[in-house]
Design a protein around this motif. Structure first.
Motif, PDB file in Angstrom:
ATOM      1  N   ILE A 196       0.861  -1.180   0.000  1.00  0.00           N
ATOM      2  CA  ILE A 196       0.000   0.000   0.000  1.00  0.00           C
ATOM      3  C   ILE A 196       0.899   1.232   0.000  1.00  0.00           C
ATOM      4  CG2 ILE A 196      -1.785   1.255   1.268  1.00  0.00           C
ATOM      5  CD1 ILE A 196      -2.487  -1.540   2.531  1.00  0.00           C
ATOM      6  N   VAL A 197       0.888   1.971  -1.090  1.00  0.00           N
ATOM      7  CA  VAL A 197       1.725   3.159  -1.230  1.00  0.00           C
ATOM      8  C   VAL A 197       0.918   4.263  -1.902  1.00  0.00           C
ATOM      9  CG1 VAL A 197       3.893   1.847  -1.360  1.00  0.00           C
ATOM     10  CG2 VAL A 197       2.636   2.336  -3.458  1.00  0.00           C
ATOM     11  N   GLY A 198       1.481   5.458  -1.930  1.00  0.00           N
ATOM     12  CA  GLY A 198       0.814   6.565  -2.597  1.00  0.00           C
ATOM     13  C   GLY A 198       0.375   7.652  -1.637  1.00  0.00           C
ATOM     14  N   ALA A 199      -0.335   8.626  -2.158  1.00  0.00           N
ATOM     15  CA  ALA A 199      -0.698   9.817  -1.402  1.00  0.00           C
ATOM     16  C   ALA A 199      -1.565   9.501  -0.188  1.00  0.00           C
ATOM     17  CB  ALA A 199      -1.412  10.815  -2.315  1.00  0.00           C
ATOM     18  N   ALA A 200      -2.566   8.632  -0.349  1.00  0.00           N
ATOM     19  CA  ALA A 200      -3.439   8.283   0.773  1.00  0.00           C
ATOM     20  C   ALA A 200      -2.646   7.581   1.874  1.00  0.00           C
ATOM     21  CB  ALA A 200      -4.592   7.404   0.295  1.00  0.00           C
ATOM     22  N   ALA A 201      -1.753   6.685   1.471  1.00  0.00           N
ATOM     23  CA  ALA A 201      -0.906   5.985   2.442  1.00  0.00           C
ATOM     24  C   ALA A 201      -0.006   6.971   3.183  1.00  0.00           C
ATOM     25  CB  ALA A 201      -0.062   4.933   1.729  1.00  0.00           C
ATOM     26  N   ASP A 202       0.539   7.935   2.456  1.00  0.00           N
ATOM     27  CA  ASP A 202       1.423   8.923   3.070  1.00  0.00           C
ATOM     28  C   ASP A 202       0.685   9.753   4.119  1.00  0.00           C
ATOM     29  OD1 ASP A 202       3.214   7.903   1.273  1.00  0.00           O
ATOM     30  OD2 ASP A 202       3.309   9.689   0.008  1.00  0.00           O
ATOM     31  N   ARG A 203      -0.560  10.141   3.806  1.00  0.00           N
ATOM     32  CA  ARG A 203      -1.359  10.914   4.773  1.00  0.00           C
ATOM     33  C   ARG A 203      -1.608  10.093   6.033  1.00  0.00           C
ATOM     34  NH1 ARG A 203      -4.059  12.549  -0.006  1.00  0.00           N
ATOM     35  NH2 ARG A 203      -5.712  11.007   0.331  1.00  0.00           N
ATOM     36  N   TYR A 204      -1.873   8.821   5.863  1.00  0.00           N
ATOM     37  CA  TYR A 204      -2.113   7.932   7.011  1.00  0.00           C
ATOM     38  C   TYR A 204      -0.859   7.812   7.862  1.00  0.00           C
ATOM     39  CZ  TYR A 204      -4.263   3.970   9.466  1.00  0.00           C
ATOM     40  OH  TYR A 204      -4.802   3.140  10.415  1.00  0.00           O
ATOM     41  N   ILE A 205       0.279   7.618   7.220  1.00  0.00           N
ATOM     42  CA  ILE A 205       1.549   7.444   7.936  1.00  0.00           C
ATOM     43  C   ILE A 205       1.885   8.677   8.770  1.00  0.00           C
ATOM     44  CG2 ILE A 205       4.061   7.239   7.575  1.00  0.00           C
ATOM     45  CD1 ILE A 205       3.341   5.476   5.110  1.00  0.00           C
ATOM     46  N   ARG A 206       1.540   9.853   8.273  1.00  0.00           N
ATOM     47  CA  ARG A 206       1.884  11.093   8.985  1.00  0.00           C
ATOM     48  C   ARG A 206       1.132  11.259  10.298  1.00  0.00           C
ATOM     49  NH1 ARG A 206       5.444  14.015   6.338  1.00  0.00           N
ATOM     50  NH2 ARG A 206       5.619  13.790   4.066  1.00  0.00           N
ATOM     51  N   ASN A 207       0.212  10.358  10.600  1.00  0.00           N
ATOM     52  CA  ASN A 207      -0.462  10.381  11.899  1.00  0.00           C
ATOM     53  C   ASN A 207       0.397   9.779  13.001  1.00  0.00           C
ATOM     54  OD1 ASN A 207      -3.016  11.483  11.089  1.00  0.00           O
ATOM     55  ND2 ASN A 207      -3.489   9.524  10.124  1.00  0.00           N
ATOM     56  N   PHE A 208       1.531   9.172  12.663  1.00  0.00           N
ATOM     57  CA  PHE A 208       2.349   8.442  13.623  1.00  0.00           C
ATOM     58  C   PHE A 208       3.728   9.055  13.784  1.00  0.00           C
ATOM     59  CE2 PHE A 208      -0.603   5.451  11.705  1.00  0.00           C
ATOM     60  CZ  PHE A 208      -1.060   4.698  12.768  1.00  0.00           C
ATOM     61  N   ILE A 209       4.342   8.736  14.919  1.00  0.00           N
ATOM     62  CA  ILE A 209       5.777   8.929  15.116  1.00  0.00           C
ATOM     63  C   ILE A 209       6.337   7.564  15.470  1.00  0.00           C
ATOM     64  CG2 ILE A 209       7.593  10.028  16.472  1.00  0.00           C
ATOM     65  CD1 ILE A 209       5.685  12.345  16.983  1.00  0.00           C
ATOM     66  N   PHE A 210       7.252   7.058  14.668  1.00  0.00           N
ATOM     67  CA  PHE A 210       7.816   5.721  14.882  1.00  0.00           C
ATOM     68  C   PHE A 210       9.131   5.815  15.633  1.00  0.00           C
ATOM     69  CE2 PHE A 210       5.697   5.887  10.688  1.00  0.00           C
ATOM     70  CZ  PHE A 210       4.565   5.150  11.007  1.00  0.00           C
ATOM     71  N   ASP A 211       9.320   4.895  16.571  1.00  0.00           N
ATOM     72  CA  ASP A 211      10.624   4.837  17.239  1.00  0.00           C
ATOM     73  C   ASP A 211      11.697   4.434  16.244  1.00  0.00           C
ATOM     74  OD1 ASP A 211       9.844   5.376  20.022  1.00  0.00           O
ATOM     75  OD2 ASP A 211       8.739   3.490  19.840  1.00  0.00           O
ATOM     76  N   LYS A 212      11.381   3.424  15.449  1.00  0.00           N
ATOM     77  CA  LYS A 212      12.338   2.908  14.482  1.00  0.00           C
ATOM     78  C   LYS A 212      11.601   2.468  13.217  1.00  0.00           C
ATOM     79  CE  LYS A 212      14.946   1.457  18.441  1.00  0.00           C
ATOM     80  NZ  LYS A 212      14.962   0.457  19.525  1.00  0.00           N
ATOM     81  N   ALA A 213      12.221   2.706  12.095  1.00  0.00           N
ATOM     82  CA  ALA A 213      11.672   2.239  10.816  1.00  0.00           C
ATOM     83  C   ALA A 213      12.731   1.426  10.097  1.00  0.00           C
ATOM     84  CB  ALA A 213      11.233   3.411   9.952  1.00  0.00           C
ATOM     85  N   PHE A 214      12.287   0.361   9.452  1.00  0.00           N
ATOM     86  CA  PHE A 214      13.174  -0.483   8.672  1.00  0.00           C
ATOM     87  C   PHE A 214      12.723  -0.382   7.215  1.00  0.00           C
ATOM     88  CE2 PHE A 214      13.254  -1.906  12.999  1.00  0.00           C
ATOM     89  CZ  PHE A 214      14.596  -2.195  13.231  1.00  0.00           C
ATOM     90  N   ILE A 215      13.630   0.103   6.381  1.00  0.00           N
ATOM     91  CA  ILE A 215      13.276   0.497   5.022  1.00  0.00           C
ATOM     92  C   ILE A 215      13.988  -0.378   3.997  1.00  0.00           C
ATOM     93  CG2 ILE A 215      13.227   2.420   3.378  1.00  0.00           C
ATOM     94  CD1 ILE A 215      11.629   3.016   5.873  1.00  0.00           C
ATOM     95  N   GLY A 216      13.217  -0.970   3.104  1.00  0.00           N
ATOM     96  CA  GLY A 216      13.798  -1.691   1.979  1.00  0.00           C
ATOM     97  C   GLY A 216      14.132  -0.733   0.852  1.00  0.00           C
ATOM     98  N   LEU A 217      14.979  -1.159  -0.058  1.00  0.00           N
ATOM     99  CA  LEU A 217      15.399  -0.291  -1.148  1.00  0.00           C
ATOM    100  C   LEU A 217      15.918  -1.130  -2.302  1.00  0.00           C
ATOM    101  CD1 LEU A 217      18.998   0.816  -0.587  1.00  0.00           C
ATOM    102  CD2 LEU A 217      17.762  -0.132   1.348  1.00  0.00           C
ATOM    103  N   CYS A 218      16.141  -0.471  -3.432  1.00  0.00           N
ATOM    104  CA  CYS A 218      16.678  -1.170  -4.603  1.00  0.00           C
ATOM    105  C   CYS A 218      18.167  -0.937  -4.776  1.00  0.00           C
ATOM    106  CB  CYS A 218      15.938  -0.732  -5.860  1.00  0.00           C
ATOM    107  SG  CYS A 218      14.235  -1.311  -5.921  1.00  0.00           S
ATOM    108  N   GLY A 219      18.663   0.219  -4.341  1.00  0.00           N
ATOM    109  CA  GLY A 219      20.082   0.465  -4.529  1.00  0.00           C
ATOM    110  C   GLY A 219      20.588   1.678  -3.785  1.00  0.00           C
ATOM    111  N   ILE A 220      21.913   1.701  -3.581  1.00  0.00           N
ATOM    112  CA  ILE A 220      22.597   2.849  -2.992  1.00  0.00           C
ATOM    113  C   ILE A 220      23.785   3.203  -3.875  1.00  0.00           C
ATOM    114  CG2 ILE A 220      24.034   3.671  -1.085  1.00  0.00           C
ATOM    115  CD1 ILE A 220      22.386   2.066   0.828  1.00  0.00           C
TER     116      ILE A 220
END
Length: 241
Positions: free
Chosen positions: A153-177
């Motif tokens: 679940i991604v996109g603008a609606a998901a982003d608005r939902y996420i902004r309701n929280f403060i996370f102690d820690k986040a673990f983020i996947g990625l494709c490259g650095i």
């Protein structure tokens, strides 16, 4: 050494190491750095590599990008090693975000083996299913549109939902650095924007990735290394801040 022979040797080196540096190739072939830059430009035009600051990295075709179901069975031992390191960073009562990543799915599996009492917020359905029966873990699945390409679940609606929280820690996947520029990238723009939002809402952000992803530089750059806490690979934890 003829020009085409040098091209073949450069391709051989980049396939073995994932990346090459202009300075190293200049010394190896005893030619100027400008000469090597021209070589890399030509090899990029042929689709063998992708130029980055100071050198080049292995070119990866988008056809090689596999969906979540297929990626689950790739680099399993490396992902388990990453999950084992990540678990040690999670404390009781933490509110953590596990975003879409097969590495994070392994973290969820490891969490199930512990007695840790945490809240897990996620946009990946497989993580919800993995943790659904654990009485010690409160699971929150964010709202929004399910993107079949990303598998989350991604996109603008998901982003608005996420902004309701403060996370102690986040673990983020990625494709490259890109370690020369410090850019962290993914393929899908909406996924990248959601990852960006998660980082902004987290006290600490950890990138979870196999070492091989240091060799990839993908389409959408969603953050820089100085914006995250650490990188967790199968070998070690690399602190950024």
């Amino acid at each position: 050494m003829f020009l085409e022979e040098r091209y073949e040797k450069i391709i051989e080196i980049i396939k073995a190491n994932g990346r090459v540096k202009v300075k190293d190739l200049s010394n190896l072939f005893e030619v100027t750095q400008d000469c090597i830059r021209k070589d890399l430009k030509e090899l990029e035009s042929r689709g063998h590599l992708k130029r980055v600051y100071g050198g080049a990295i292995l070119q990866r075709n988008y056809d090689e990008i596999k969906n979540i179901d297929k990626r689950k069975n790739i680099n399993i031992e490396e992902k388990k090693a990453i999950a084992s390191k990540a678990i040690n960073l999670i404390d009781n009562s933490d509110i953590i975000f596990l975003d879409v990543s097969t590495n994070n799915l392994e973290i969820a599996k490891e969490l199930n083996k512990t007695n840790k009492e945490v809240t897990v917020v996620t946009n990946m359905i497989e993580i919800v299913l993995e943790l659904r029966s654990n009485k010690n873990i409160k699971v929150i699945c964010i709202g929004g549109e399910f993107n079949k390409e990303v598998g989350a679940i991604v996109g603008a609606a998901a982003d608005r939902y996420i902004r309701n929280f403060i996370f102690d820690k986040a673990f983020i996947g990625l494709c490259g650095i890109n370690i020369e520029t410090g850019c962290i990238s993914t393929i899908n723009l909406e996924d990248g924007n959601t990852k960006r939002t998660i980082i902004e809402c987290s006290n600490k952000s950890y990138l979870v990735m196999e070492n091989e992803k240091f060799n990839y530089d993908e389409f959408y750059k969603f953050a820089n290394l100085d914006e995250v806490t650490s990188i967790i690979t199968e070998d070690k934890i690399i602190n950024q801040n």
